[in-house]
Design an enzyme around this catalytic site. Structure first.
Site, PDB file in Angstrom:
ATOM      1  N   TYR A   1       0.707  -1.207   0.053  1.00 56.54           N
ATOM      2  CA  TYR A   1      -0.035   0.006  -0.005  1.00 56.54           C
ATOM      3  C   TYR A   1       0.925   1.152  -0.150  1.00 56.54           C
ATOM      4  CZ  TYR A   1      -3.098   3.690   1.382  1.00 56.54           C
ATOM      5  OH  TYR A   1      -3.674   5.006   1.120  1.00 56.54           O
TER       6      TYR A   1
ATOM      7  N   ARG B   1       1.739   8.428  12.995  1.00 58.21           N
ATOM      8  CA  ARG B   1       1.324   9.675  13.547  1.00 58.21           C
ATOM      9  C   ARG B   1       0.062  10.031  13.398  1.00 58.21           C
ATOM     10  NH1 ARG B   1       2.824  14.838  10.174  1.00 58.21           N
ATOM     11  NH2 ARG B   1       1.357  13.778   9.190  1.00 58.21           N
TER      12      ARG B   1
ATOM     13  N   ARG C   1     -10.419   5.024   8.313  1.00 56.13           N
ATOM     14  CA  ARG C   1      -9.463   4.352   7.432  1.00 56.13           C
ATOM     15  C   ARG C   1      -8.470   3.607   8.426  1.00 56.13           C
ATOM     16  NH1 ARG C   1      -9.581   9.990   4.943  1.00 56.13           N
ATOM     17  NH2 ARG C   1      -8.311  10.446   6.452  1.00 56.13           N
TER      18      ARG C   1
ATOM     19  N   PHE D   1      15.780  19.357  -1.836  1.00 55.38           N
ATOM     20  CA  PHE D   1      14.440  18.582  -2.050  1.00 55.38           C
ATOM     21  C   PHE D   1      14.079  17.581  -1.318  1.00 55.38           C
ATOM     22  CE2 PHE D   1      11.847  16.315  -5.102  1.00 55.38           C
ATOM     23  CZ  PHE D   1      10.367  16.832  -4.585  1.00 55.38           C
TER      24      PHE D   1
END
Ligand code: D61
Ligand code: MG
Length: 384
Positions: free
Chosen positions: A140, A187, A197, A257
């Site tokens: 997932y 978290r 969910r 980044f």
């Protein structure tokens, strides 16, 4: 054209707290492609996340989203009124116009990743399909975050900023996404539970509770913390890959980044570790001062390795010796330390500088306070 550009960066700042700044600091060549990559996947995710959309409507949209991005004028108004990024999809025609202006090579990478992610999301949205095993959990997270890492690496290599090896190492690119996603999933337990969910794999929570929602019952506090400790340990397994990936990135704007979200994740995971607030409060976040410090320091591999060593020590010191993964976490932290000392010897000097700054400087007081709040026995490491 300029109207579209402004709209795009407006959407970016409206939909992302954490990625807007790092995307806007990218070199010109990659800024628009990566901004649109983000907005398109955020659009797809806004359909996935909306629990008010019927599955027989949701699943076909997830599967055909990679074609929708080529349809001028398309937008989507079926999100519930409270869905946080609903406006992005209401005005999605502006995203599509800008996407169609990208170089074809970038369009192809984006569409290909969108197709794979949409198929994966559709699979896990299907009634009766849940994240059961640890392998499901990795799968997932691959769909929703690992694939982003793969697409970004392809872009870095395609534009010539990075070696073709970066795109070839799909395993490492995948781990970049998994570490970020698993940290968020650990978290966001309470928020995701509230919205029904369920992302924590049953193979993990099933060892500590009969039903996932039992973890928040006060009488199960000890079990809940053991379960959280297991989730933190699972997320930490990607850290060595993250450091190896970052060591391949040579372009300065690509490096920041990539590195900034990762150092924010290890800081967040350290805050989450052994923290019962995960089960009682939504929105557990690292402090502003800590974020600013991380964004300033995450500039090269030696300092980033030092940051990982810093948080690995802090995290290790927060482990309860009664936790089932006390030893496993200790071993992983030791391995992180060892890899860094071997491959990034200059990180030792950087770590000394960071510790001196934390103890003395102005950012220091914020960080030391954060560590104390987190319940850590700060700076007294078993490695020291
Ligand atoms: C280097 C730099 C950035 C990276 C990277 C490597 C590798 C992977 C990622 C970023 C992706 C990390 C995702 C972690 C945050 N998770 C989410 O946003 C969840 O949604 C996942 C599906 C949409 C992914 C959108 C995305 C995110 C970051 C990007 C990007 C695309 C494109 C370029 C750069 C960064 C999460 O969302 C919660 C929410 O709605 O806020 C969820 O639904 O689980
Ligand atoms: Mg989602």
């Amino acid at each position: 054209m300029t109207i579209t550009k402004e709209k795009i960066y407006h959407h970016l700042t409206m939909t992302s707290r954490s990625f807007a700044a790092v995307i806007q600091d990218l070199d010109e060549e990659l800024k628009d492609p990566i901004c649109l990559f983000y907005l398109i996947l955020r659009g797809l995710d806004t359909i996935e996340d909306d629990m008010s959309i019927d599955l027989d409507i949701k699943i076909p949209y997830l599967k055909k989203f990679h074609e929708i991005i080529y349809q001028k004028g398309w937008n989507f108004t079926k999100n519930g009124p409270n869905e946080k990024d609903r406006q992005l999809l209401v005005e999605f025609d502006t995203v599509i116009d800008a996407f169609l202006c990208l170089k074809p090579a970038y369009q192809t990478i984006i569409a290909d990743i969108t197709k794979q992610m949409g198929d994966g999301m559709a699979h896990y949205a299907t009634a009766g399909i849940n994240v059961e095993t640890n392998a499901d959990y990795d799968e997932y997270c691959h769909y929703v975050a690992g694939l982003v890492g793969l697409g970004l690496s392809e872009m870095f290599s395609a534009c010539g900023f990075e070696s073709p090896m970066v795109a070839k190492r799909k395993d490492l690119s995948n781990s970049m996404g998994l570490f970020l996603q698993k940290t968020n999933i650990a978290r966001d337990f309470l928020e995701d539970l509230r919205d029904k969910r369920f992302f924590w794999p049953k193979e993990i929570w099933g060892r500590y509770a009969d039903r996932m929602e039992d973890l928040i019952k006060p009488e199960n506090q000890a079990k809940a913390l053991h379960c959280l400790d297991h989730m933190v340990f699972n997320a930490m397994s990607h850290i060595k890959d993250v450091l190896e990936y970052l060591s391949m990135i040579k372009n300065q704007s690509c490096f920041k980044f990539c590195a900034i979200p990762q150092v924010m994740a290890i800081a967040t995971l350290t805050l989450v570790h052994n923290n019962y607030k995960i089960y009682t409060h939504e929105n557990i976040k690292i402090r502003k001062g800590e974020t600013v410090w991380l964004m300033k320091e995450a500039v090269d591999i030696d300092t980033v390795a030092a940051i990982f060593r810093y948080y690995a020590r802090l995290l290790n010191n927060k482990t309860n010796p009664l936790d089932p993964h006390f030893i496993d976490i200790g071993v992983l932290c030791g391995e992180i330390e060892q890899v860094c000392v071997e491959r990034y010897p200059n990180s030792t000097e950087q770590l000394a500088r960071l510790n001196a700054g934390v103890l003395g400087g102005s950012t220091g007081s914020t960080l030391a306070a954060a560590a104390v709040v987190a319940g850590a026995v700060a700076f007294s490491s078993t490695f020291a």
